[in-house]
Structures are given as structure tokens and as C-alpha cells.
Design a protein around this motif. Structure first.
Motif, PDB file in Angstrom:
ATOM      1  N   LEU A  56      35.143  28.830  47.807  1.00  0.00           N
ATOM      2  CA  LEU A  56      35.699  29.929  48.237  1.00  0.00           C
ATOM      3  C   LEU A  56      36.073  31.005  47.250  1.00  0.00           C
ATOM      4  CD1 LEU A  56      38.256  27.663  50.434  1.00  0.00           C
ATOM      5  CD2 LEU A  56      36.656  29.364  51.382  1.00  0.00           C
ATOM      6  N   GLU A  57      36.421  30.555  46.043  1.00  0.00           N
ATOM      7  CA  GLU A  57      36.531  31.435  44.942  1.00  0.00           C
ATOM      8  C   GLU A  57      35.404  32.096  44.534  1.00  0.00           C
ATOM      9  OE1 GLU A  57      39.832  29.431  42.244  1.00  0.00           O
ATOM     10  OE2 GLU A  57      37.834  28.680  41.936  1.00  0.00           O
ATOM     11  N   GLU A  58      34.140  31.495  44.642  1.00  0.00           N
ATOM     12  CA  GLU A  58      32.807  32.333  44.556  1.00  0.00           C
ATOM     13  C   GLU A  58      32.652  33.342  45.504  1.00  0.00           C
ATOM     14  OE1 GLU A  58      28.055  31.159  44.115  1.00  0.00           O
ATOM     15  OE2 GLU A  58      29.747  29.498  44.129  1.00  0.00           O
ATOM     16  N   ALA A  59      32.925  32.810  46.834  1.00  0.00           N
ATOM     17  CA  ALA A  59      32.891  33.999  47.791  1.00  0.00           C
ATOM     18  C   ALA A  59      33.646  35.432  47.436  1.00  0.00           C
ATOM     19  CB  ALA A  59      33.182  33.367  49.292  1.00  0.00           C
ATOM     20  N   GLY A  60      34.702  34.961  46.923  1.00  0.00           N
ATOM     21  CA  GLY A  60      35.712  35.986  46.723  1.00  0.00           C
ATOM     22  C   GLY A  60      35.223  36.789  45.392  1.00  0.00           C
ATOM     23  N   ARG A  61      34.598  36.101  44.464  1.00  0.00           N
ATOM     24  CA  ARG A  61      34.058  36.985  43.204  1.00  0.00           C
ATOM     25  C   ARG A  61      32.957  37.902  43.736  1.00  0.00           C
ATOM     26  NH1 ARG A  61      34.604  31.838  40.671  1.00  0.00           N
ATOM     27  NH2 ARG A  61      32.233  31.550  40.912  1.00  0.00           N
ATOM     28  N   HIS A  62      32.282  37.401  44.637  1.00  0.00           N
ATOM     29  CA  HIS A  62      30.899  38.140  45.272  1.00  0.00           C
ATOM     30  C   HIS A  62      31.222  39.134  46.046  1.00  0.00           C
ATOM     31  CE1 HIS A  62      28.094  35.955  42.605  1.00  0.00           C
ATOM     32  NE2 HIS A  62      28.751  34.532  42.944  1.00  0.00           N
ATOM     33  N   PHE A  63      32.558  39.169  46.552  1.00  0.00           N
ATOM     34  CA  PHE A  63      33.036  39.944  47.671  1.00  0.00           C
ATOM     35  C   PHE A  63      33.070  41.402  47.454  1.00  0.00           C
ATOM     36  CE2 PHE A  63      36.249  41.754  50.535  1.00  0.00           C
ATOM     37  CZ  PHE A  63      35.461  41.587  51.921  1.00  0.00           C
ATOM     38  N   PRO A  64      32.704  42.412  47.813  1.00  0.00           N
ATOM     39  CA  PRO A  64      32.564  43.667  47.129  1.00  0.00           C
ATOM     40  C   PRO A  64      33.979  44.205  47.195  1.00  0.00           C
ATOM     41  CG  PRO A  64      31.342  43.711  49.485  1.00  0.00           C
ATOM     42  CD  PRO A  64      31.961  42.479  48.897  1.00  0.00           C
TER      43      PRO A  64
END
Length: 64
Positions: A56-64
Motif C-alpha cells: 500500500l505504501e509503494e502504491a502511494g509512493r508511485h501515485f502522481p
């Protein structure tokens, strides 16, 4: 309940805190459209079975 530092599983009740942490790290206002979209993404991922905090954190990091 397990300590967050030793558990990689995140519960639905903890998603708001994770969302706030990600937004703070990105410098996003919680009221911005981007922050709201990120919150929806995290909720969708969790409802689809992604309970691993790191993912979930990784998705947040890659979120624009």
C-alpha cells in the motif's frame, strides 16, 4: 493487536493514518483532489485483498 513496526498487515481502521502519512510525505493537503483520489485507491486496493502495508505504501509512493 500487533505493533505496526513488527506487522506488515494493515487493517481497514488504519488506512486513514497511512493515507495521512503518505500525503504528508508528498506535501499534499488532505483536502486536495490528489489526496482524495489516493484515499480511494488505498480503499480499493484493501477491499481487493491487498493488506500488506509495504504494498500500500509503494502504491502511494508511485501515485502522481
Amino acid at each position: 493487536m500487533a505493533d505496526e513496526t513488527t506487522s506488515s498487515i494493515i487493517h481497514i481502521a488504519d488506512l486513514d493514518k497511512l493515507h495521512e502519512e503518505i500525503c504528508a510525505g508528498k506535501g499534499l493537503s488532505l483536502n486536495s483532489e490528489a489526496a482524495k483520489a489516493l484515499h480511494v485507491l488505498l480503499l480499493q486496493m484493501h477491499s481487493q485483498g491487498v493488506h500488506d502495508k509495504a504494498k500500500l505504501e509503494e502504491a502511494g509512493r508511485h501515485f502522481p
